[in-house]
Enzyme design. Structure first.
Site, mmCIF file in Angstrom:
data_model
loop_
_atom_site.group_PDB
_atom_site.id
_atom_site.type_symbol
_atom_site.label_atom_id
_atom_site.label_comp_id
_atom_site.label_asym_id
_atom_site.label_seq_id
_atom_site.Cartn_x
_atom_site.Cartn_y
_atom_site.Cartn_z
ATOM 1 C CB ALA A 12 -60.116 20.011 16.103
ATOM 2 C CB ILE A 14 -62.584 19.384 11.463
ATOM 3 C CG1 ILE A 14 -62.298 19.073 9.997
ATOM 4 C CG2 ILE A 14 -61.355 20.033 12.094
ATOM 5 C CD1 ILE A 14 -63.489 18.626 9.214
ATOM 6 N NE ARG A 37 -57.001 23.265 24.788
ATOM 7 C CZ ARG A 37 -58.115 23.974 24.841
ATOM 8 N NH1 ARG A 37 -58.057 25.271 25.088
ATOM 9 N NH2 ARG A 37 -59.305 23.413 24.668
ATOM 10 C CE1 TYR A 58 -53.107 20.768 21.176
ATOM 11 C CE2 TYR A 58 -52.723 23.140 21.375
ATOM 12 C CZ TYR A 58 -53.582 22.053 21.372
ATOM 13 O OH TYR A 58 -54.930 22.258 21.555
ATOM 14 C CG LEU A 74 -54.336 23.716 17.079
ATOM 15 C CD1 LEU A 74 -52.900 24.194 17.282
ATOM 16 C CD2 LEU A 74 -54.936 23.240 18.402
ATOM 17 C CG HIS A 79 -55.114 27.860 11.727
ATOM 18 N ND1 HIS A 79 -56.095 28.121 10.809
ATOM 19 C CD2 HIS A 79 -55.627 26.920 12.559
ATOM 20 C CE1 HIS A 79 -57.154 27.367 11.058
ATOM 21 N NE2 HIS A 79 -56.898 26.642 12.130
ATOM 22 C CE LYS A 97 -62.343 26.794 6.870
ATOM 23 N NZ LYS A 97 -63.353 26.476 7.913
ATOM 24 N NE ARG A 163 -67.254 26.300 12.481
ATOM 25 C CZ ARG A 163 -66.567 25.373 13.146
ATOM 26 N NH1 ARG A 163 -66.551 25.383 14.481
ATOM 27 N NH2 ARG A 163 -65.898 24.431 12.511
HETATM 28 N N1 LIG Z 1 -61.839 21.722 6.194
HETATM 29 C C1 LIG Z 1 -62.994 21.536 6.790
HETATM 30 O O1 LIG Z 1 -63.887 20.875 6.272
HETATM 31 C C2 LIG Z 1 -63.199 22.092 8.154
HETATM 32 C C3 LIG Z 1 -64.387 21.798 8.833
HETATM 33 C C4 LIG Z 1 -64.526 22.253 10.134
HETATM 34 C C5 LIG Z 1 -63.532 23.020 10.707
HETATM 35 N N2 LIG Z 1 -62.414 23.315 9.997
HETATM 36 C C6 LIG Z 1 -61.352 24.140 10.612
HETATM 37 O O2 LIG Z 1 -60.736 23.327 11.606
HETATM 38 C C7 LIG Z 1 -60.419 24.101 12.752
HETATM 39 C C8 LIG Z 1 -61.082 23.465 13.959
HETATM 40 O O3 LIG Z 1 -62.471 23.478 13.822
HETATM 41 P P1 LIG Z 1 -63.410 22.528 14.752
HETATM 42 O O4 LIG Z 1 -64.804 22.896 14.506
HETATM 43 O O5 LIG Z 1 -63.012 21.116 14.576
HETATM 44 O O6 LIG Z 1 -62.980 23.067 16.188
HETATM 45 P P2 LIG Z 1 -63.159 22.465 17.652
HETATM 46 O O7 LIG Z 1 -63.919 21.169 17.629
HETATM 47 O O8 LIG Z 1 -63.650 23.560 18.521
HETATM 48 O O9 LIG Z 1 -61.662 22.076 18.034
HETATM 49 C C9 LIG Z 1 -60.637 22.976 18.213
HETATM 50 C C10 LIG Z 1 -59.629 22.301 19.145
HETATM 51 O O10 LIG Z 1 -58.550 23.200 19.358
HETATM 52 C C11 LIG Z 1 -58.040 23.016 20.672
HETATM 53 N N3 LIG Z 1 -57.908 24.349 21.287
HETATM 54 C C12 LIG Z 1 -56.739 24.948 21.613
HETATM 55 N N4 LIG Z 1 -56.947 26.175 22.103
HETATM 56 C C13 LIG Z 1 -58.287 26.358 22.110
HETATM 57 C C14 LIG Z 1 -59.121 27.437 22.498
HETATM 58 N N5 LIG Z 1 -58.632 28.590 22.981
HETATM 59 N N6 LIG Z 1 -60.452 27.295 22.348
HETATM 60 C C15 LIG Z 1 -60.977 26.162 21.848
HETATM 61 N N7 LIG Z 1 -60.232 25.103 21.456
HETATM 62 C C16 LIG Z 1 -58.905 25.208 21.590
HETATM 63 C C17 LIG Z 1 -58.983 22.086 21.414
HETATM 64 O O11 LIG Z 1 -58.357 20.813 21.452
HETATM 65 P P3 LIG Z 1 -57.652 20.196 22.743
HETATM 66 O O12 LIG Z 1 -58.518 20.546 23.897
HETATM 67 O O13 LIG Z 1 -57.635 18.752 22.426
HETATM 68 O O14 LIG Z 1 -56.281 20.769 22.842
HETATM 69 C C18 LIG Z 1 -60.200 21.983 20.521
HETATM 70 O O15 LIG Z 1 -60.767 20.692 20.544
HETATM 71 C C19 LIG Z 1 -60.869 25.524 12.436
HETATM 72 O O16 LIG Z 1 -59.775 26.256 11.969
HETATM 73 C C20 LIG Z 1 -61.879 25.362 11.317
HETATM 74 O O17 LIG Z 1 -61.894 26.477 10.432
HETATM 75 C C21 LIG Z 1 -62.229 22.861 8.746
#
Ligand SMILES: NC(=O)c1ccc[n+]([C@@H]2O[C@H](COP(=O)([O-])OP(=O)(O)OC[C@H]3O[C@@H](n4cnc5c(N)ncnc54)[C@H](OP(=O)(O)O)[C@@H]3O)[C@@H](O)[C@H]2O)c1
Length: 334
Positions: A12, A14, A37, A58, A74, A79, A97, A163
């Site tokens: 991810a 983040i 994955r 995972y 994730l 989650h 979150k 999102r």
């Molecule tokens: N605390 C903060 O500041 C903050 C900021 C941004 C996001 N977040 C949270 O962190 C989480 C991830 O956000 P992100 O923007 O980093 O997401 P992202 O870049 O889209 O990453 C999500 C990861 O989940 C895996 N995955 C597994 N099943 C998936 C599916 N069906 N569709 C897409 N991806 C899938 C993928 O990794 P693999 O391909 O490597 O398995 C993907 O890289 C969310 O829950 C978000 O609310 C928190």
């Protein structure tokens, strides 16, 4: 303190951009592995960041007996399922979150939360600007706190982004509305009794793209917020009391190691002449977050499910906001 051995679920954004660099920089963390994955993706991320071990699933990472704690960033619908799997493997879990899509889903983790530490990853709680704002409220510097107002927006209409996918927990309320709910709960140190929401959904993607709400905390305390995934980027938190006002200028996306500013208005002059601007110590909220969690793991105190309790309380408010969208009226927070 012996560093806690961590593993990260997924590549991810983040994790790669914000959280993992802080883990690697911390003496309290030994980041052992990253899983994806796709094994090539895990290997590429491990190579780029200097992480020892890459796993192509995972489940393989969760089976690594050396790993003590999991960071779960994730998509929202995974989650709870992966937190449960991690807990079943005996791992502590810091989960992004929103922790769950509903309070009922969050509660499925209850039994595990007394065996391992489980917490929703709200990094902002670890930032000095949030802690200072709460201290000012607690010590009466704004009189009796009355209203918390939150605005949080960005523009992202990419249908491929997690999102913007309704089926996997997309939309503004889950993604950023959760911070507004948290701000009220954190600053009032109370739970809302009832809520009402107004939700505008993207007609093609189905996710909420503009959501506003009122949260009634009782005793004359109110939160109002607007969050949007399709508006110009902007963020503010204001806390208004009987004699003063606090404003956080960049409450959620504090710059890495940056010195955030907080305004305290104790004079109430409309031209702003009574405003004092405090510059807070440089801080990195993701680093503070993973270090606080690592210390809790090492402290040896038995898990007490308080982290889960907080995540459930968050989810109950979000549940009520969705119910209010459907009914068009006020909804009690059950
Ligand atoms: N605390 C903060 O500041 C903050 C900021 C941004 C996001 N977040 C949270 O962190 C989480 C991830 O956000 P992100 O923007 O980093 O997401 P992202 O870049 O889209 O990453 C999500 C990861 O989940 C895996 N995955 C597994 N099943 C998936 C599916 N069906 N569709 C897409 N991806 C899938 C993928 O990794 P693999 O391909 O490597 O398995 C993907 O890289 C969310 O829950 C978000 O609310 C928190």
């Amino acid at each position: 303190m012996k560093p806690v051995v961590w593993g990260v679920l997924s590549t991810a954004k983040i994790g790669i951009e914000k959280v993992i660099p802080e883990m690697l920089a911390s003496p309290l963390v030994e980041l052992r592995a990253i899983a994806s994955r796709s094994l090539p993706s895990a290997q590429a991320a491990a190579g780029q960041l200097g992480i020892q071990q890459a796993y192509g699933s995972y489940e393989d990472l969760l089976a690594d007996p050396a790993i003590e704690a999991i960071y779960n960033p994730l998509p929202n619908h995974l989650h709870v399922p992966l937190t449960l799997q991690a807990a079943a493997a005996g791992k502590h879990v810091l989960c992004e979150k929103p922790f769950a899509l509903s309070a009922d889903e969050a509660l499925t983790v209850q039994a595990a939360a007394t065996r391992v530490h489980i917490e929703e990853a709200f990094m902002v709680r670890h930032h000095p600007q949030w802690q200072r704002a709460r201290e000012l409220v607690r010590t009466g510097r704004i009189g009796t706190p009355r209203a918390v107002q939150v605005f949080f927006s960005y523009f992202n209409d990419d249908g491929a982004n997690i999102r913007n996918q309704a089926a996997i927990g997309g939309g503004a309320l889950y993604d950023i509305g959760c911070y507004a709910v948290l701000a009220g709960r954190y600053l009032f140190e109370a739970e809302p009794l009832r809520v009402v929401s107004l939700v505008d959904r993207d007609p093609a993607m189905g996710v909420d793209r503009l959501t506003s709400a009122l949260l009634d905390f009782g005793g004359g305390r109110q939160v109002s917020f607007t969050v949007s995934t399709q508006s110009v980027p902007f963020q503010r938190v204001q806390v208004v009391g009987t004699t003063g006002r606090i404003e956080l200028f960049i409450p959620f996306n504090a710059a890495r190691g940056g010195q955030m500013r907080l305004a305290l208005d104790e004079g109430g002059a409309l031209d702003g002449s009574g405003v004092t601007v405090e510059t807070l110590p440089a801080a990195e909220q993701y680093r503070l977050e993973v270090e606080a969690f690592s210390r809790r793991v090492r402290a040896g105190t038995p898990p007490d499910a308080s982290g889960l309790g907080d995540a459930v309380a968050q989810a109950r408010v979000i549940d009520a906001l969705w119910q209010s969208e459907r009914s068009g009226g006020w909804k009690s927070v059950e």
